[in-house]
Design a protein around this motif. Structure first.
Motif, PDB file in Angstrom:
ATOM      1  N   LYS A 177       0.868  -1.175   0.000  1.00  0.00           N
ATOM      2  CA  LYS A 177       0.000   0.000   0.000  1.00  0.00           C
ATOM      3  C   LYS A 177       0.900   1.219   0.000  1.00  0.00           C
ATOM      4  N   THR A 228      -4.710   6.456  -1.792  1.00  0.00           N
ATOM      5  CA  THR A 228      -3.926   5.280  -1.438  1.00  0.00           C
ATOM      6  C   THR A 228      -4.052   4.232  -2.535  1.00  0.00           C
ATOM      7  N   PHE A 229      -2.898   3.754  -3.000  1.00  0.00           N
ATOM      8  CA  PHE A 229      -2.836   2.712  -4.022  1.00  0.00           C
ATOM      9  C   PHE A 229      -2.477   1.389  -3.369  1.00  0.00           C
ATOM     10  N   ASN A 234      -5.997  -1.577  -6.497  1.00  0.00           N
ATOM     11  CA  ASN A 234      -7.063  -0.614  -6.193  1.00  0.00           C
ATOM     12  C   ASN A 234      -6.480   0.772  -5.953  1.00  0.00           C
ATOM     13  N   TYR A 235      -7.367   1.757  -6.036  1.00  0.00           N
ATOM     14  CA  TYR A 235      -7.001   3.132  -5.685  1.00  0.00           C
ATOM     15  C   TYR A 235      -8.200   3.748  -4.987  1.00  0.00           C
ATOM     16  N   LYS A 236      -7.938   4.413  -3.865  1.00  0.00           N
ATOM     17  CA  LYS A 236      -9.006   5.018  -3.078  1.00  0.00           C
ATOM     18  C   LYS A 236      -8.620   6.459  -2.770  1.00  0.00           C
ATOM     19  N   TYR A 237      -9.544   7.373  -3.097  1.00  0.00           N
ATOM     20  CA  TYR A 237      -9.251   8.799  -2.926  1.00  0.00           C
ATOM     21  C   TYR A 237     -10.302   9.434  -2.013  1.00  0.00           C
ATOM     22  N   TYR A 274     -13.473   5.072  -5.094  1.00  0.00           N
ATOM     23  CA  TYR A 274     -12.506   3.989  -5.239  1.00  0.00           C
ATOM     24  C   TYR A 274     -12.646   3.302  -6.593  1.00  0.00           C
ATOM     25  N   TYR A 285     -11.172  -0.591  -8.566  1.00  0.00           N
ATOM     26  CA  TYR A 285     -10.477  -1.866  -8.382  1.00  0.00           C
ATOM     27  C   TYR A 285     -10.528  -2.659  -9.682  1.00  0.00           C
TER      28      TYR A 285
END
Length: 389
Positions: free
Chosen positions: A301, A308-309, A344-347, A356, A358
């Motif tokens: 991560k 966060t990637f 995944n990426y969550k902003y 997010y 995925y």
């Protein structure tokens, strides 16, 4: 303050008196779009719910008893945000299916009673699963529970958490009947769990041992579910399609396949180096007369562009054993393999809302090469919005 006032209104309408300052209403709503393809099946475009975080609402509260002691409760229900229905996985038919617990805390630690996730379930107040970058998010494509074992919620349970000693906490859990305890003790299904959790600065880790004695399990389809082979197992052994109970089993003479005790040892850890957090997990699970398997996972991560990637890869290696091998593998190999990769990426759009995305791909081999399940053969791409309150 607003959440406690809302909780006060909710409880007041139900005629329950309480101290407003000690009760909180909380929840998560996750809705998005999912495109997926399982081997041998059509591509699906669906509204998704709980893809990143299971949609839920709950009420929790605590009362200070003095002298360092307190009594608390937590009631939590899952739902599908795209339809408003009870979540079929954890909450269908239950008022508070995700969690329903009463607990006592003090210098001795914490003692809880009710329904909650097992130690390696990835869910609930006493879950200590560590080391998989996606946890139980992203359905069968990303969740550790697709490859791992001993990951259910249990009823009629007691859990103990010790005080912290140099970053270590001891966890113990017992279920007197994972579904119900209406029969005499020897005929109920019991769960036993013992775990050690460590958290200190950038490092965290856990070691978990679990056992389920399956005292009442004659349902071959349910027993075989981890590989989605239940119907095939039943058909090969009996010629009957679908699941059946003890009476059906006795009629066709399959009581010899009554499930034995299943075991799992799970170890995982993570270390945050600042620019990246590295994670790893391993599980060995076995059940006499059925299977032995190893599951591995590695992931990272990292903060990227304000969000966060995450990137993770895992592998499942196993083989059928005993009666299951005889039934299933007359023409097939007795080994099964699968691997999976996901990102995944969550902003965060605010403190409580995030967007997010995925993407994941899975591939099965040996016995799993033609199993029609996204756990082992297929891909999924999803995006959505998750809001916490």
């Amino acid at each position: 303050m607003k959440k406690t006032l809302i909780a006060a209104a909710v409880m007041a309408t139900s005629g329950v008196a309480f101290a407003a300052s000690n009760v909180t209403l909380y929840g998560v709503i996750d809705t998005g779009l999912l495109v997926s393809k399982v081997k041998h099946k059509d591509t699906l475009v669906q509204m998704s719910t709980g893809f990143d975080s299971g949609s839920r609402w709950g009420i929790k509260g605590v009362e200070d008893l003095g002298n360092g002691y307190a009594v608390g409760f937590q009631l939590e229900q899952g739902f599908d945000s795209d339809t408003g229905a009870d979540n079929a996985t954890s909450s269908a038919g239950k008022s508070f299916g995700r969690e329903s617990r009463l607990y006592v805390t003090g210098a001795f630690g914490e003692l809880g009673f009710g329904r909650f996730g097992s130690l390696a379930s990835g869910a609930g107040s006493y879950n200590i699963l560590t080391g998989w970058v996606f946890g139980t998010s992203y359905d069968v494509s990303g969740s550790w529970t697709s490859f791992g074992r001993a990951n259910s919620r249990v009823n009629n349970a007691i859990a103990y958490v010790s005080p912290s000693f140099a970053g270590f906490n001891l966890y113990a859990m017992y279920s007197n009947g994972t579904s119900d305890d209406a029969n005499k003790w020897a005929k109920n299904d019991h769960y036993y769990g013992l775990g050690l959790k460590y958290a200190n600065g950038p490092a965290k880790a856990s070691l978990i041992f679990e056992a389920a004695d399956n005292k009442s399990n004659y349902d071959i389809a349910a027993t075989a579910e981890p590989w989605d082979v239940g119907s095939k197992l039943v058909e090969k052994f009996t010629g009957i399609k679908g699941a059946f109970d003890k009476d059906d089993a006795d009629e066709v003479g399959v009581a010899k396949f009554k499930a034995k005790t299943s075991y799992a040892i799970t170890a995982g850890g993570a270390y945050n180096f600042g620019v990246v957090e590295a994670q790893g997990i391993y599980q060995y699970a076995w059940q006499s007369d059925f299977y032995k398997q190893h599951a591995f996972g590695l992931g990272i991560k990292a903060p990227v562009a304000g969000g966060t990637f995450g990137l993770g890869a895992r592998m499942l290696l196993g083989k059928f054993d005993g009666t299951a091998k005889t039934i299933l593998c007359k023409e097939d190999t007795d080994k099964y393999r699968a691997w999976n990769i996901g990102a995944n990426y969550k902003y965060p759009l605010s403190k409580r809302t995030a967007v997010y995305g995925y993407a994941g791909y899975s591939d099965g081999a040996k016995w799993l090469k033609d199993v029609d399940s996204g756990k082992y053969n297929g891909w999924a791409v999803g995006t959505g919005l998750v809001h916490s309150f």
